[in-house]
Motif scaffolding. Structure first.
Motif, PDB file in Angstrom:
ATOM      1  N   GLY A 119      -7.019  21.496  13.204  1.00  0.00           N
ATOM      2  CA  GLY A 119      -6.250  20.347  13.668  1.00  0.00           C
ATOM      3  C   GLY A 119      -5.499  19.603  12.591  1.00  0.00           C
ATOM      4  O   GLY A 119      -5.025  18.485  12.821  1.00  0.00           O
ATOM      5  N   VAL A 120      -5.373  20.203  11.404  1.00  0.00           N
ATOM      6  CA  VAL A 120      -4.648  19.548  10.318  1.00  0.00           C
ATOM      7  C   VAL A 120      -3.145  19.787  10.504  1.00  0.00           C
ATOM      8  O   VAL A 120      -2.710  20.941  10.589  1.00  0.00           O
ATOM      9  N   PRO A 121      -2.328  18.738  10.570  1.00  0.00           N
ATOM     10  CA  PRO A 121      -0.879  18.925  10.713  1.00  0.00           C
ATOM     11  C   PRO A 121      -0.301  19.679   9.519  1.00  0.00           C
ATOM     12  O   PRO A 121      -0.623  19.354   8.364  1.00  0.00           O
TER      13      PRO A 121
ATOM     14  N   MET B  94       0.849  -1.200   0.000  1.00  0.00           N
ATOM     15  CA  MET B  94       0.000   0.000   0.000  1.00  0.00           C
ATOM     16  C   MET B  94       0.876   1.239   0.000  1.00  0.00           C
ATOM     17  O   MET B  94       1.893   1.285   0.684  1.00  0.00           O
ATOM     18  N   SER B  95       0.493   2.263  -0.764  1.00  0.00           N
ATOM     19  CA  SER B  95       1.258   3.503  -0.811  1.00  0.00           C
ATOM     20  C   SER B  95       1.225   4.188   0.544  1.00  0.00           C
ATOM     21  O   SER B  95       0.262   4.059   1.317  1.00  0.00           O
ATOM     22  N   ARG B  96       2.248   4.964   0.811  1.00  0.00           N
ATOM     23  CA  ARG B  96       2.446   5.556   2.131  1.00  0.00           C
ATOM     24  C   ARG B  96       1.261   6.404   2.586  1.00  0.00           C
ATOM     25  O   ARG B  96       0.886   6.391   3.750  1.00  0.00           O
ATOM     26  N   PHE B  97       0.675   7.189   1.666  1.00  0.00           N
ATOM     27  CA  PHE B  97      -0.410   8.094   2.040  1.00  0.00           C
ATOM     28  C   PHE B  97      -1.754   7.673   1.428  1.00  0.00           C
ATOM     29  O   PHE B  97      -2.651   8.498   1.264  1.00  0.00           O
ATOM     30  N   SER B  98      -1.872   6.424   1.107  1.00  0.00           N
ATOM     31  CA  SER B  98      -3.097   5.944   0.480  1.00  0.00           C
ATOM     32  C   SER B  98      -4.314   6.241   1.358  1.00  0.00           C
ATOM     33  O   SER B  98      -4.297   6.002   2.581  1.00  0.00           O
TER      34      SER B  98
ATOM     35  N   PHE C 287      -8.988  17.074   5.828  1.00  0.00           N
ATOM     36  CA  PHE C 287      -7.642  16.851   5.301  1.00  0.00           C
ATOM     37  C   PHE C 287      -6.792  16.171   6.373  1.00  0.00           C
ATOM     38  O   PHE C 287      -6.965  16.428   7.574  1.00  0.00           O
ATOM     39  N   GLN C 288      -5.887  15.335   5.936  1.00  0.00           N
ATOM     40  CA  GLN C 288      -4.979  14.670   6.871  1.00  0.00           C
ATOM     41  C   GLN C 288      -3.630  15.400   6.995  1.00  0.00           C
ATOM     42  O   GLN C 288      -2.891  15.180   7.936  1.00  0.00           O
ATOM     43  N   ARG C 289      -3.351  16.280   6.025  1.00  0.00           N
ATOM     44  CA  ARG C 289      -2.094  17.035   6.086  1.00  0.00           C
ATOM     45  C   ARG C 289      -2.206  18.251   5.182  1.00  0.00           C
ATOM     46  O   ARG C 289      -2.900  18.207   4.158  1.00  0.00           O
TER      47      ARG C 289
END
Length: 443
Positions: free
Chosen positions: A96-98, A1-5, A73-75
């Motif tokens: 709260g998005v990094p 699996m891709s890192r940011f899938s 969003f996750q990042r």
């Protein structure tokens, strides 16, 4: 699996850095939206590039009106021209998005070796020199980062380089977390970017972050006399201005730890500030296995950028130097202070309301005569005529002719205007080209 899938990334900024980060994030499996508050009509070409690669974009008023909810969003990846404290980035961090800087993001996705270069002045020249030396000595390299191609673009390209020459601005250093380089360069520090920072301490602190993560196995290459802390790294110093240092340039020759490396006779760069760039570049390349003598030989084949202390020609023991990019007083003073030979100075141009009186101290003992051009030629004459011989010229051809007549063997005839060019030319490039043509017509 891709890192940011399965993750949704926001990329802030539609320029080259943003496009590179978008490509890199997608390669690692992320779903990407590029957000830019700029007027859509003004950034249309950038949006067209993104759309051609099927990236989703939000721009202009839609970006300004964007509401970011937790888990949307996750990042969020921020381009270096944006301040993390500005309203758009804060929409994401408040939800709260990094947040991660574009350079930091790319750094964490590659294992390529890097030389990191920061400083107020000289970064681009030093970065180009380092890449040039590596290439000439058999190591694949490219100048990147704040110079030309972004680090994300390099990593996303899939091309492997032995060592990257990475120019780093204070803006990029603001958002580092893990970034470190085996060799980190601190070229100098002077007032700049005070439209971005509350004051000099904040600007200094941002640049000094280049040493935040260094270890005892790393090397900090620092201009002699600079007060910056280089952390745990081994500190090496350089100077072309008479300070005690590990590497020095003196009277046309380069020395490292007291051993002569060679001389500057074949080098096309001019000025002691550029000799310091050469010292720093050679030291950085040496950290990565390039012998000093080979590095200096490689410098001889480096062609400097046009209009920046560019040696146009030598004639009758006179140098003709094009420093048309010196469009302010600070740049003019730096040029004068960096030269080892007497100067016949061609200066002047557009009236910008600047006070040139402080330049008087720099002229003494260094400038033999001045040839003055442009809107401010008469006012410059009024300021300096009692100090050095001054002549007024009607155009660049006249200025170079007069400067040649005033010069003596061993002199440098330098165009370093100290102001912009728009009274006579379309820009400093056209002005420099005119100087180059006139210089090459001298017999």
């Amino acid at each position: 699996m891709s890192r940011f899938s399965g993750q949704h990334f926001a990329i802030l900024g539609a320029g080259r850095s943003g496009l590179g980060a978008a490509r890199l994030a997608r390669q690692h499996g992320a779903d990407v939206t590029v957000v830019d508050e700029g007027d859509s009509t003004k950034i249309q070409s950038a949006l067209d590039r993104l759309h051609a690669e099927n990236f989703r974009t939000i721009s202009g008023q839609s970006a300004r009106d964007l509401v970011v909810k937790p888990r949307d969003f996750q990042r969020v990846i921020i381009s270096p021209g944006l301040d993390a404290g500005w309203p758009l980035p804060k929409k994401f961090t408040d939800a709260g998005v990094p947040l991660e800087g574009e350079m930091e993001f790319a750094f964490n996705l590659t294992d390529m070796a890097m030389v990191g270069i920061t400083g107020t002045n000289g970064k681009s020249t030093c970065t180009e020199l380092i890449a040039h030396i590596f290439e000439a000595c058999g190591k694949r390299s490219i100048p990147c980062g704040n110079h030309g191609i972004s680090l994300s673009e390099v990593v996303a390209s899939g091309v492997h380089y032995d060592v990257l020459a990475l120019e780093i601005s204070s803006f990029q250093l603001e958002t580092i977390q893990n970034f470190r380089a085996k060799a980190s360069l601190w070229l100098n520090f002077a007032p700049d970017h005070l439209d971005r920072y509350p004051g000099m301490p904040e600007y200094f602190a941002a640049k000094a972050r280049i040493f935040d993560n260094v270890t005892a196995e790393d090397v900090a290459i620092v201009r002699a006399g600079e007060s910056v802390s280089s952390g745990k790294a081994k500190r090496l110093t350089f100077s072309a201005y008479g300070a005690e240092a590990n590497a020095v340039y003196s009277k046309g020759e380069f020395f490292v730890d007291g051993q002569r490396i060679g001389d500057a006779s074949a080098i096309r760069l001019r000025g002691r500030h550029n000799m310091e760039n050469i010292l720093a570049a050679m030291m950085a390349c040496h950290v990565h296995g390039v012998p000093f003598a080979e590095a200096l030989a490689a410098v001889a084949s480096y062609v400097p950028p046009a209009h920046r202390c560019e040696l146009v020609r030598e004639l009758n023991d006179r140098e003709y130097i094009n420093d048309s990019k010196a469009t302010n007083l600070h740049a003019l003073e730096a040029c004068i202070g960096a030269m080892d030979r007497p100067i016949v100075l061609i200066a002047g141009g557009k009236q910008k309301g600047l006070d040139y009186t402080p330049l008087r101290a720099s002229l003494k003992g260094q400038v033999r005569a001045m040839v003055l051009i442009g809107e401010i030629r008469q006012s410059l004459n009024d300021i300096f005529a009692d100090l050095v011989p001054c002549r007024l010229a009607s155009d660049m051809a006249d200025a170079v002719k007069v400067a040649t007549e005033l010069s003596e063997p061993g002199d440098s005839i330098i165009l370093s205007p100290g102001t912009s060019s728009f009274d006579m030319y379309s820009g400093y490039g056209q002005r420099g080209d005119a100087f180059r043509r006139a210089s090459n017509e001298q017999v």
